[in-house]
Design an enzyme around this catalytic site. Structure first.
Site, PDB file in Angstrom:
ATOM      1  N   GLU A 279      -8.880   0.254  21.732  1.00 27.26           N
ATOM      2  CA  GLU A 279      -8.872  -0.644  20.577  1.00 27.26           C
ATOM      3  C   GLU A 279      -8.635  -2.062  21.090  1.00 27.26           C
ATOM      4  O   GLU A 279      -7.607  -2.345  21.695  1.00 27.26           O
ATOM      5  CB  GLU A 279      -7.768  -0.214  19.612  1.00 27.26           C
ATOM      6  CG  GLU A 279      -7.975  -0.663  18.200  1.00 27.26           C
ATOM      7  CD  GLU A 279      -7.021   0.027  17.230  1.00 27.26           C
ATOM      8  OE1 GLU A 279      -7.255  -0.097  16.016  1.00 27.26           O
ATOM      9  OE2 GLU A 279      -6.057   0.670  17.683  1.00 27.26           O
TER      10      GLU A 279
ATOM     11  N   GLU B 191      -1.618   6.532   9.323  1.00 23.41           N
ATOM     12  CA  GLU B 191      -2.786   5.657   9.424  1.00 23.41           C
ATOM     13  C   GLU B 191      -2.709   5.025  10.800  1.00 23.41           C
ATOM     14  O   GLU B 191      -1.930   4.105  11.031  1.00 23.41           O
ATOM     15  CB  GLU B 191      -2.763   4.611   8.305  1.00 23.41           C
ATOM     16  CG  GLU B 191      -4.115   3.952   8.088  1.00 23.41           C
ATOM     17  CD  GLU B 191      -4.255   2.659   8.848  1.00 23.41           C
ATOM     18  OE1 GLU B 191      -4.883   2.701   9.934  1.00 23.41           O
ATOM     19  OE2 GLU B 191      -3.765   1.634   8.383  1.00 23.41           O
ATOM     20  N   LEU B 192      -3.507   5.553  11.738  1.00 21.76           N
ATOM     21  CA  LEU B 192      -3.326   5.260  13.154  1.00 21.76           C
ATOM     22  C   LEU B 192      -4.467   4.410  13.706  1.00 21.76           C
ATOM     23  O   LEU B 192      -5.114   3.681  12.974  1.00 21.76           O
ATOM     24  CB  LEU B 192      -3.166   6.583  13.911  1.00 21.76           C
ATOM     25  CG  LEU B 192      -2.084   7.511  13.341  1.00 21.76           C
ATOM     26  CD1 LEU B 192      -2.038   8.828  14.096  1.00 21.76           C
ATOM     27  CD2 LEU B 192      -0.721   6.835  13.340  1.00 21.76           C
TER      28      LEU B 192
ATOM     29  N   SER C  21     -12.127  -2.253   2.710  1.00 17.01           N
ATOM     30  CA  SER C  21     -10.801  -2.026   2.125  1.00 17.01           C
ATOM     31  C   SER C  21     -10.783  -2.417   0.656  1.00 17.01           C
ATOM     32  O   SER C  21     -11.239  -3.494   0.277  1.00 17.01           O
ATOM     33  CB  SER C  21      -9.739  -2.829   2.884  1.00 17.01           C
ATOM     34  OG  SER C  21      -9.675  -2.419   4.231  1.00 17.01           O
TER      35      SER C  21
ATOM     36  N   LYS D 291      11.052   0.144   7.177  1.00 20.36           N
ATOM     37  CA  LYS D 291      11.308  -0.484   8.465  1.00 20.36           C
ATOM     38  C   LYS D 291      10.114  -1.376   8.777  1.00 20.36           C
ATOM     39  O   LYS D 291       9.082  -0.905   9.256  1.00 20.36           O
ATOM     40  CB  LYS D 291      11.488   0.596   9.539  1.00 20.36           C
ATOM     41  CG  LYS D 291      12.273   0.158  10.792  1.00 20.36           C
ATOM     42  CD  LYS D 291      11.644  -0.930  11.595  1.00 20.36           C
ATOM     43  CE  LYS D 291      10.361  -0.464  12.263  1.00 20.36           C
ATOM     44  NZ  LYS D 291       9.731  -1.569  13.085  1.00 20.36           N
ATOM     45  N   PRO D 292      10.210  -2.695   8.497  1.00 21.43           N
ATOM     46  CA  PRO D 292       9.077  -3.587   8.794  1.00 21.43           C
ATOM     47  C   PRO D 292       8.949  -3.830  10.289  1.00 21.43           C
ATOM     48  O   PRO D 292       9.898  -3.625  11.056  1.00 21.43           O
ATOM     49  CB  PRO D 292       9.452  -4.868   8.044  1.00 21.43           C
ATOM     50  CG  PRO D 292      10.944  -4.865   8.020  1.00 21.43           C
ATOM     51  CD  PRO D 292      11.355  -3.422   7.927  1.00 21.43           C
TER      52      PRO D 292
ATOM     53  N   ARG E  92       0.816  -1.209   0.000  1.00 23.25           N
ATOM     54  CA  ARG E  92       0.000   0.000   0.000  1.00 23.25           C
ATOM     55  C   ARG E  92       0.852   1.264   0.000  1.00 23.25           C
ATOM     56  O   ARG E  92       0.402   2.326  -0.437  1.00 23.25           O
ATOM     57  CB  ARG E  92      -0.922  -0.019   1.230  1.00 23.25           C
ATOM     58  CG  ARG E  92      -2.299   0.502   0.972  1.00 23.25           C
ATOM     59  CD  ARG E  92      -3.302   0.043   1.980  1.00 23.25           C
ATOM     60  NE  ARG E  92      -3.077   0.554   3.318  1.00 23.25           N
ATOM     61  CZ  ARG E  92      -3.939   0.369   4.316  1.00 23.25           C
ATOM     62  NH1 ARG E  92      -5.038  -0.321   4.124  1.00 23.25           N
ATOM     63  NH2 ARG E  92      -3.699   0.857   5.499  1.00 23.25           N
TER      64      ARG E  92
ATOM     65  N   GLY F 106       0.274   2.432  12.386  1.00 24.74           N
ATOM     66  CA  GLY F 106       0.480   1.894  13.726  1.00 24.74           C
ATOM     67  C   GLY F 106      -0.355   2.638  14.749  1.00 24.74           C
ATOM     68  O   GLY F 106      -1.394   3.219  14.428  1.00 24.74           O
TER      69      GLY F 106
ATOM     70  N   CYS G 167      -7.022  -2.266  12.492  1.00 25.66           N
ATOM     71  CA  CYS G 167      -7.481  -0.939  12.903  1.00 25.66           C
ATOM     72  C   CYS G 167      -8.886  -0.660  12.394  1.00 25.66           C
ATOM     73  O   CYS G 167      -9.587   0.194  12.933  1.00 25.66           O
ATOM     74  CB  CYS G 167      -6.517   0.130  12.413  1.00 25.66           C
ATOM     75  SG  CYS G 167      -6.197   0.054  10.643  1.00 25.66           S
TER      76      CYS G 167
END
Length: 485
Positions: free
Chosen positions: A388, A257-258, A448, A181-182, A166, A235, A291
């Site tokens: 969450e 994208e939180l 999505s 950074k995965p 994405r 994250g 999320c």
């Protein structure tokens, strides 16, 4: 070839400038199988110096990559798309091993994530500016789109392939180089993706991957460098806030994208069976570790018991087990503390008066499993409604009016995804305009799509991934003033 065989031993290192190498000092960290806690593999543990090497490689490649013809950039993505399709089964098994989701669901992620490569392979040739007269007719206005430059991508563990494609897809299409950074918990799928993109012909230095056990130091080091021009993070909201603050010194472009706290609204005129089906998708995709997962089920009092009973029956029939085993519906959560967090939320809700209709506990034995759970009569002030959940738990609250439902749905700092089940078209329009969310699913539990702009508002972040809007995150606009002639 299958699973871990996708990665040769030397391909479990750092990928910098088109070459595989060890981390500085040869340090590694372990990647665990959440189904039993065993070590799957060890991966190179990048240092801050390694990260700077990766940025050096990205900067060195940027100018030539930006000049590469859009069609050529798109064709690389298209070849990667075909290679991923050819290796879909192996990628799904690898993802299932390191993240836990059932193989069948992992195959779904491969299909979904790969669609971003196909979509942006087609968008690469559609980057355009505009030409017009100024209102007075004395000059011409020309706008030109240019790649923003070297990017840093920080991806999460819950969708190891899709959260990478994405970001990588639009960056490649726009002509940007990148350092990825995965997530420490699931780096293997991203490393496998690097081998595929290299095979597809992506030039050295365009994509650089630096797994690390010290993400904070790496991000801070890279973001302090003025050559880095863009940061995209998926994250938690607390980490997102920190990264936005760090971006201020260099005024880097940021996409965030939180976290989410998605409401799932079921009205008294809804098709209850369809709502249950939608709930199963919105709640149980990825074991609830998403999320976009439905976090609060707000159900009209007239249909609440029927909805709860039917949802509990469906959830209670789900098979929990290792993601690679046949017939498994629900895999393990990502780690032990995830199980502890989910169970604490359930325990607190029950203490506040909620009734457990199914589940409510972790099974005995190894691995990080939690039973699919439905709670009814959840108190509005219970912590489970504000946090969450990130697990297979569906808390159900009731409402009696549309106004009450909207107020409760919006009573959160988050604004990512929301879901509405109703057969009233006028109500649908009112809700779409009233709900403070970047995405609203109407009579569906799956929202999505690579062709749609994915993203949120408020504490769920800003920027969009996917759709026509997705590539704009990686482009700058230059305005050129030309005399009339």
């Amino acid at each position: 070839m299958s699973g871990l065989d996708l990665l040769a031993p030397d391909q479990r290192g750092l990928f910098i400038g088109g070459k595989w190498r060890e981390a500085e000092g040869g340090e590694t960290f372990a990647v665990y199988d959440p189904a039993d806690g065993s070590v799957l593999a060890r991966v190179a543990d990048a240092t801050a110096n390694d990260a700077m090497d990766a940025l050096d490689a990205a900067v060195a490649a940027q100018a030539d990559w930006a000049r590469t013809a859009p069609r050529d950039r798109g064709e690389i993505l298209r070849r990667a798309f075909e290679l991923i399709n050819a290796r879909a089964d192996d990628l799904a098994e690898l993802m299932s091993l390191e993240m836990g989701k059932p193989v069948a669901e992992a195959k779904g992620e491969v299909t979904y994530g790969n669609e971003f490569f196909r979509w942006f392979s087609e968008e690469a040739v559609r980057i355009h500016g505009r030409w017009m007269q100024n209102p007075a007719g004395t000059s011409r206005l020309l706008t030109v789109k240019k790649p923003v430059g070297p990017c840093l991508f920080v991806t999460p563990w819950n969708f190891p392939l899709a959260m990478g494609t994405r970001k990588i897809g639009p960056a490649v299409a726009a002509g940007c180089t990148m350092v990825v950074k995965p997530a420490e918990l699931t780096p293997l799928t991203m490393l496998a993706l690097a081998t595929i993109l290299a095979e597809a012909g992506l030039p050295d230095g365009v994509l650089n991957i630096v797994p690390t056990s010290n993400s904070a130091v790496m991000s801070k080091t890279l973001m302090a460098d003025e050559r880095l021009r863009k940061v995209s993070f998926t994250g938690s909201t607390p980490v997102g806030r920190l990264l936005v603050k760090q971006s201020a010194d260099q005024l880097q472009r940021v996409s965030m994208e939180l976290g989410g706290n998605a409401p799932f609204l079921v009205f008294d005129d809804a098709d209850v069976d369809a709502a249950v089906e939608g709930a199963m998708i919105a709640k149980m995709r990825n074991m609830g570790e998403a999320c976009t997962a439905a976090n609060r089920f707000l159900v009209h009092a007239d249909v609440a018991q029927e909805f709860a009973d039917k949802l509990a029956a469906r959830m209670g029939r789900l098979v929990v087990g290792r993601g690679q085993d046949a017939g498994v519906d629900v895999g393990p959560l990502i780690e032990e503390k995830a199980v502890e967090s989910v169970h604490q939320l359930v325990t607190d809700a029950v203490h506040d008066g909620a009734r457990v209709l199914t589940g409510g506990s972790a099974p005995d034995g190894p691995g990080y499993f939690y039973r699919p759970t439905v709670l009814l009569d959840v108190h509005p002030e219970s912590e489970i409604n504000t946090q969450e959940i990130f697990g297979p738990v569906a808390p159900i609250l009731t409402f009696t009016s549309e106004e009450e439902a909207i107020a409760r749905a919006n009573a959160t700092e988050y604004g990512l995804a929301s879901y509405v089940f109703t057969r009233d078209l006028s109500r649908t329009i009112r809700l779409a305009e009233s709900l403070e969310y970047g995405m609203v699913g109407v009579n569906t539990g799956l929202i999505s799509n690579a062709a749609a702009p994915f993203g949120g508002m408020k504490a769920s972040g800003f920027g969009r991934e996917g759709g026509f809007e997705g590539i704009e995150e990686y482009l700058e606009t230059t305005y050129v003033a030309l005399p009339a002639g």
